[in-house]
Design an enzyme around this catalytic site. Structure first.
Site, PDB file in Angstrom:
ATOM      1  N   LYS A  52       0.838  -1.199   0.000  1.00 15.55           N
ATOM      2  CA  LYS A  52       0.000   0.000   0.000  1.00 15.55           C
ATOM      3  C   LYS A  52       0.876   1.253   0.000  1.00 15.55           C
ATOM      4  O   LYS A  52       0.610   2.221  -0.699  1.00 15.55           O
ATOM      5  CB  LYS A  52      -0.939  -0.013   1.224  1.00 15.55           C
ATOM      6  N   GLN A  96      -4.795  -1.504   9.695  1.00 16.94           N
ATOM      7  CA  GLN A  96      -4.620  -2.829   9.085  1.00 16.94           C
ATOM      8  C   GLN A  96      -5.161  -3.907  10.025  1.00 16.94           C
ATOM      9  O   GLN A  96      -4.813  -3.956  11.204  1.00 16.94           O
ATOM     10  CB  GLN A  96      -3.129  -3.068   8.768  1.00 16.94           C
ATOM     11  N   ASP A 119     -11.246   2.870   4.221  1.00 16.76           N
ATOM     12  CA  ASP A 119     -11.511   1.421   4.171  1.00 16.76           C
ATOM     13  C   ASP A 119     -13.014   1.134   4.149  1.00 16.76           C
ATOM     14  O   ASP A 119     -13.428   0.010   3.885  1.00 16.76           O
ATOM     15  CB  ASP A 119     -10.913   0.754   5.420  1.00 16.76           C
TER      16      ASP A 119
HETATM   17  N1  GUN Z   1      -6.923  -6.945   6.249  1.00 18.71           N
HETATM   18  C1  GUN Z   1      -7.288  -7.718   5.205  1.00 18.71           C
HETATM   19  N2  GUN Z   1      -7.867  -6.985   4.251  1.00 18.71           N
HETATM   20  C2  GUN Z   1      -7.894  -5.720   4.694  1.00 18.71           C
HETATM   21  C3  GUN Z   1      -8.381  -4.493   4.149  1.00 18.71           C
HETATM   22  O1  GUN Z   1      -8.921  -4.414   3.046  1.00 18.71           O
HETATM   23  N3  GUN Z   1      -8.204  -3.400   4.933  1.00 18.71           N
HETATM   24  C4  GUN Z   1      -7.614  -3.463   6.149  1.00 18.71           C
HETATM   25  N4  GUN Z   1      -7.513  -2.344   6.835  1.00 18.71           N
HETATM   26  N5  GUN Z   1      -7.170  -4.570   6.684  1.00 18.71           N
HETATM   27  C5  GUN Z   1      -7.300  -5.696   5.948  1.00 18.71           C
END
Ligand code: GUN
Length: 291
Positions: A52, A96, A119
């Site tokens: 990311k 995350q 998100d």
């Molecule tokens: N963990 C697995 N997929 C995601 C996601 O799309 N966003 C976040 N913040 N954590 C994750």
């Protein structure tokens, strides 16, 4: 059978985002900013966060990662989130997941300012999606919809089976499909006879992290397959939830995994962060004209 190439589409989206970032910088001197909160040492989470961050760098975003130890307290993370909510350099906040067991994840997600919730996990944005109102939509299912759109695959009136009912993928995926006028079924761990449902599906969206969950005998001819799962085999190879080799022979369209939905998730994170930054830039411009 045609492959749905998420890698190619994500590159196209990145170019568009980078272009808009440049315009934003030129017109108001604003640089979109993403803050990531990463707790603990989970290698998969660290790898995702790293991807990311690299994507943010490629499109010209400002990004910052708050790396926190596994033993950190709830209060310390809450303090960081409050600080990020008030930081004008930060347009988007991403926590995350998963978080360590001693952490109250729901409380943290609810603390993120809804206008920075790139998100789409805050109940405010979840509710807006459920009522088909504009807001932030979780990146993975949003990426799936973009991929379908790119290949002119219309879900209207189609029997769509979503396998997996998580807040991150399955539920928002089902909501987006319903908003697009599909007929939607959600199957999950307590569904008995998954095959009964998948055999009736025009499109299957599966994201549960079980290798070879969907096999050739479970799908009808010309099915559209969206494989959202990612697992590592004993040999270290990344694979999805679908027996790709055999199911692809019966499919009209299928995503590879990796290289399908994964890159789209990151592209949508960029797109959501840009969306947040544009709203903030407009608010800033409005404030300046009012002075
Ligand atoms: N963990 C697995 N997929 C995601 C996601 O799309 N966003 C976040 N913040 N954590 C994750």
């Amino acid at each position: 059978m045609q492959l749905l190439d998420g890698r190619a589409l994500s590159k196209k989206i990145e170019i568009q985002v980078a272009d808009e970032v440049k315009k934003l910088k030129d017109t108001c001197g604003c640089t979109p900013g993403l803050a990531v909160v990463l707790v603990g040492q989970d290698p998969a989470s660290a790898a995702y966060v790293n991807m990311k961050k690299k994507a943010c760098d490629r499109v010209g975003f400002y990004s910052i990662t708050h790396d926190m130890p596994q033993s950190i307290s709830q209060e310390a993370i809450e303090k960081t989130i409050t600080m990020l909510n008030n930081d004008t350099n930060v347009d988007g906040i991403l926590i995350q997941l998963p978080l360590p067991e001693h952490i109250d994840t729901t409380k943290l997600l609810e603390l993120v300012a809804p206008e920075k919730d790139v998100d789409g996990f805050h109940p405010f944005n979840v509710g807006r999606l459920a009522t088909n109102l504009d807001g932030f939509v979780p990146c993975t299912p949003l990426g799936v919809m973009k991929l379908l759109e790119e290949y002119n695959i219309d879900v209207k009136g189609k029997n769509c089976v979503v396998v997996g009912a998580s807040n991150i993928v399955g539920k928002p995926m089902a909501a987006l499909l319903l908003n697009a006028n599909a007929t939607v079924e959600i199957c999950h761990i307590f569904t008995d006879d998954l095959k009964k449902h998948t055999l009736n599906a025009d499109m299957i969206f599966v994201g549960v992290g079980v290798i070879n969950l969907i096999t050739q005998d479970m799908v009808k001819d010309d099915v559209v397959i969206i494989d959202i799962g990612v697992s590592r085999t004993k040999e270290g190879k990344l694979v999805g939830d679908v027996d790709f080799e055999n199911v692809s022979k019966k499919s009209s369209y299928i995503t590879p995994s990796p290289g399908g939905v994964g890159p789209m998730t990151i592209a949508m994170l960029l797109s959501n962060t840009l969306k947040a930054a544009k709203v903030n830039a407009k608010a800033k411009a409005d404030m300046e004209t009012n002075i």
